[in-house]
Design a protein around this motif. Structure first.
Motif, mmCIF file in Angstrom:
data_model
loop_
_atom_site.group_PDB
_atom_site.id
_atom_site.type_symbol
_atom_site.label_atom_id
_atom_site.label_comp_id
_atom_site.label_asym_id
_atom_site.label_seq_id
_atom_site.Cartn_x
_atom_site.Cartn_y
_atom_site.Cartn_z
ATOM 1 N N ASP A 70 0.951 -1.032 -0.152
ATOM 2 C CA ASP A 70 -0.165 0.342 -0.093
ATOM 3 C C ASP A 70 0.925 1.533 -0.407
ATOM 4 O O ASP A 70 2.248 1.293 0.426
ATOM 5 C CB ASP A 70 -0.784 0.025 1.426
ATOM 6 C CG ASP A 70 -1.475 -1.023 1.273
ATOM 7 O OD1 ASP A 70 -1.730 -1.598 0.209
ATOM 8 O OD2 ASP A 70 -2.070 -1.522 2.393
ATOM 9 N N GLU A 71 0.293 2.292 -0.333
ATOM 10 C CA GLU A 71 0.794 3.370 0.108
ATOM 11 C C GLU A 71 1.833 3.865 1.092
ATOM 12 O O GLU A 71 0.302 3.581 2.126
ATOM 13 C CB GLU A 71 -0.228 4.637 -1.355
ATOM 14 C CG GLU A 71 0.280 6.099 -1.136
ATOM 15 C CD GLU A 71 1.692 6.306 -1.310
ATOM 16 O OE1 GLU A 71 1.813 5.831 -2.732
ATOM 17 O OE2 GLU A 71 2.317 7.406 -1.458
ATOM 18 N N GLY A 72 2.686 4.369 0.942
ATOM 19 C CA GLY A 72 3.441 4.553 2.505
ATOM 20 C C GLY A 72 3.320 3.570 3.028
ATOM 21 O O GLY A 72 3.673 3.169 4.620
ATOM 22 N N GLY A 73 3.552 2.296 2.952
ATOM 23 C CA GLY A 73 3.504 0.958 3.786
ATOM 24 C C GLY A 73 4.888 0.559 3.088
ATOM 25 O O GLY A 73 5.820 0.724 2.199
ATOM 26 N N VAL A 74 5.444 -0.637 4.124
ATOM 27 C CA VAL A 74 6.477 -1.055 3.989
ATOM 28 C C VAL A 74 6.053 -2.382 4.180
ATOM 29 O O VAL A 74 5.624 -2.916 5.145
ATOM 30 C CB VAL A 74 7.515 -0.947 5.257
ATOM 31 C CG1 VAL A 74 8.265 -1.703 5.110
ATOM 32 C CG2 VAL A 74 7.849 0.285 5.593
ATOM 33 N N LEU A 75 7.111 -3.704 3.593
ATOM 34 C CA LEU A 75 6.783 -5.118 3.209
ATOM 35 C C LEU A 75 8.044 -5.894 3.179
ATOM 36 O O LEU A 75 9.350 -5.621 2.063
ATOM 37 C CB LEU A 75 6.014 -5.020 1.497
ATOM 38 C CG LEU A 75 5.491 -6.493 1.193
ATOM 39 C CD1 LEU A 75 4.685 -7.142 2.719
ATOM 40 C CD2 LEU A 75 5.347 -6.784 0.248
ATOM 41 N N LEU A 97 10.299 -3.346 1.150
ATOM 42 C CA LEU A 97 9.801 -2.346 0.363
ATOM 43 C C LEU A 97 8.819 -1.697 0.791
ATOM 44 O O LEU A 97 8.334 -2.224 1.544
ATOM 45 C CB LEU A 97 8.964 -3.718 -0.930
ATOM 46 C CG LEU A 97 9.554 -4.824 -1.273
ATOM 47 C CD1 LEU A 97 8.311 -5.791 -2.065
ATOM 48 C CD2 LEU A 97 10.401 -4.080 -2.763
ATOM 49 N N VAL A 98 9.293 -0.586 0.011
ATOM 50 C CA VAL A 98 8.575 0.842 0.367
ATOM 51 C C VAL A 98 7.394 1.119 -0.753
ATOM 52 O O VAL A 98 8.273 1.447 -1.829
ATOM 53 C CB VAL A 98 9.279 1.495 0.966
ATOM 54 C CG1 VAL A 98 8.632 3.059 1.547
ATOM 55 C CG2 VAL A 98 9.886 1.590 2.163
ATOM 56 N N VAL A 155 7.548 5.123 6.962
ATOM 57 C CA VAL A 155 8.223 5.566 6.651
ATOM 58 C C VAL A 155 7.861 7.207 6.847
ATOM 59 O O VAL A 155 6.703 7.127 7.489
ATOM 60 C CB VAL A 155 7.179 5.659 5.190
ATOM 61 C CG1 VAL A 155 7.481 6.987 3.804
ATOM 62 C CG2 VAL A 155 7.844 3.928 4.779
ATOM 63 N N HIS A 156 9.273 7.929 7.098
ATOM 64 C CA HIS A 156 8.618 9.189 7.265
ATOM 65 C C HIS A 156 9.301 10.664 6.786
ATOM 66 O O HIS A 156 10.919 10.273 6.132
ATOM 67 C CB HIS A 156 8.958 9.814 8.276
ATOM 68 C CG HIS A 156 9.171 11.342 8.907
ATOM 69 N ND1 HIS A 156 7.569 11.239 9.488
ATOM 70 C CD2 HIS A 156 10.454 11.890 9.657
ATOM 71 C CE1 HIS A 156 7.846 12.719 9.574
ATOM 72 N NE2 HIS A 156 9.825 12.721 10.075
ATOM 73 N N ASP A 157 8.718 11.323 5.749
ATOM 74 C CA ASP A 157 9.625 12.244 5.081
ATOM 75 C C ASP A 157 10.399 11.471 4.289
ATOM 76 O O ASP A 157 11.691 12.317 4.162
ATOM 77 C CB ASP A 157 9.962 12.877 6.055
ATOM 78 C CG ASP A 157 10.468 14.788 5.736
ATOM 79 O OD1 ASP A 157 9.931 14.879 4.484
ATOM 80 O OD2 ASP A 157 11.477 15.018 6.319
ATOM 81 N N GLY A 158 9.662 10.733 3.377
ATOM 82 C CA GLY A 158 11.333 9.912 2.058
ATOM 83 C C GLY A 158 12.098 9.604 2.732
ATOM 84 O O GLY A 158 13.435 8.933 1.647
ATOM 85 N N ALA A 159 12.502 8.454 4.339
ATOM 86 C CA ALA A 159 12.906 7.888 4.850
ATOM 87 C C ALA A 159 12.090 6.476 5.632
ATOM 88 O O ALA A 159 11.142 7.010 6.358
ATOM 89 C CB ALA A 159 14.399 9.068 5.336
ATOM 90 N N LEU A 160 13.376 5.778 5.549
ATOM 91 C CA LEU A 160 12.780 4.870 5.804
ATOM 92 C C LEU A 160 13.437 4.570 8.093
ATOM 93 O O LEU A 160 14.446 4.740 8.125
ATOM 94 C CB LEU A 160 12.768 3.313 5.994
ATOM 95 C CG LEU A 160 12.621 1.839 6.218
ATOM 96 C CD1 LEU A 160 10.731 2.227 6.683
ATOM 97 C CD2 LEU A 160 12.693 0.831 5.047
#
Ligand code: FES
Length: 296
Positions: free
Chosen positions: A198-203, A214-215, A240-245
């Motif tokens: 999903d958008e904004g998600g991490v897998l 995966l982001v 995910v925050h401000d273009g960073a993991l």
């Protein structure tokens, strides 16, 4: 040092690891450490992120070197060395300020028995600094013999604290970069379906034994090695925050685009993968530096 002394020291360290009362001391120190590092730039600096190397071990040489030199002058320099010894003690005290701050920042990222050892290490170093302050005061009042005695006592305490610092790094591996497994070929590999991310998600996915996070962020898919370079934290459980993991363990933030460290305590960039979309499948390929990411 004979074998018995070595065993005694190892036993002492084991005992310290099991002293639960140290957790209460940690609770007193923790708010101070949090306040010190709440600004990302301060945390980055104290961690040594810009240097790509831990800051604390580099700084410790300065006060220890000053104080050891002062004691050598006390022992061999006679009256003529009083002024130089006093100046060295003062210089060491000034240099101890950033050294203590960087140590506190590193201590903040420890847990459990490692934190207990770190707490005793910190108490030992704080005691050493206080003794050097008393030494400087005595010297400034012309009581050089007293100042010299306080200085040499401080060095004894600092040596024990330094032993614990070595144990933290070489045995507990606190502050040592973690090995990050990365796929060792340069082929494209299908790793997931676009519908799983999903958008904004991490897998998190595993490819040839290497964990990958995966982001999806602002329409692009990114892939980073999922074992945090700081201490092995699971980046695939990060946010995910401000273009960073952001790592869930100690809050290191890695740029999605190139893996650069945006916030410490990590000092080493995170390996990244190039990504592309084939139909509804996300594919990744290992690269050292890339700016190519698949848009979905
Ligand atoms: S494991 Fe410490 S920041 Fe990730």
């Amino acid at each position: 040092m004979n074998g018995q002394s070595t065993r005694d020291l190892a036993l002492l360290v084991r005992r310290i690891e099991n002293v639960q009362a140290l957790d209460r001391v940690s609770q007193l120190i923790e708010p101070l450490a949090r306040r010190l590092t709440r600004n990302d730039n301060v945390k980055r600096t104290l961690s040594g992120t810009q240097l790509g190397h831990r800051l604390h071990p580099m700084l410790t040489d300065v006060p220890i070197g000053c104080w050891t030199s002062a004691t050598l002058i006390d022992l061999a320099g006679g009256r003529a060395g009083h002024r130089a010894a006093r100046m060295l003690v003062g210089a060491g005290i000034v240099a101890s300020i950033p050294t203590v701050a960087s140590g506190l920042s590193d201590w903040e990222d420890t847990y459990g028995s490692t934190r207990r050892i770190g707490t005793v290490h910190a108490i030992g170093n704080a005691t050493g600094v206080v003794l050097q302050l008393a030494s400087f005061r005595a010297r400034a009042r012309g009581r050089h013999a007293r100042g010299a005695l306080l200085g040499i006592t401080s060095l004894g305490v600092l040596t024990f604290a330094g032993y614990l610092g070595g144990h933290l790094v070489y045995v507990e591996r606190a502050g040592v970069d973690h090995e990050v497994p990365v796929v060792d070929d340069d082929e494209w590999h299908a790793v997931a379906r676009t519908s799983e991310l999903d958008e904004g998600g991490v897998l998190g996915v595993t490819l040839h034994g290497a964990r990958i996070a995966l982001v999806r962020d602002r329409g692009s898919v990114y892939a980073l090695a999922a074992v945090c370079s700081h201490a092995g934290g699971p980046l695939d459980e990060g946010k995910v925050h401000d273009g960073a993991l952001v790592c869930p363990w100690h809050g290191s933030a890695f740029c999605l685009d190139n893996g650069a460290v945006e916030r410490g305590p990590a000092t080493t960039p995170q390996p990244i993968y190039e990504t592309r979309i084939r139909g509804t499948v996300i594919e990744v390929r290992v690269v050292e530096i890339t700016r190519l990411h698949a848009a979905v």
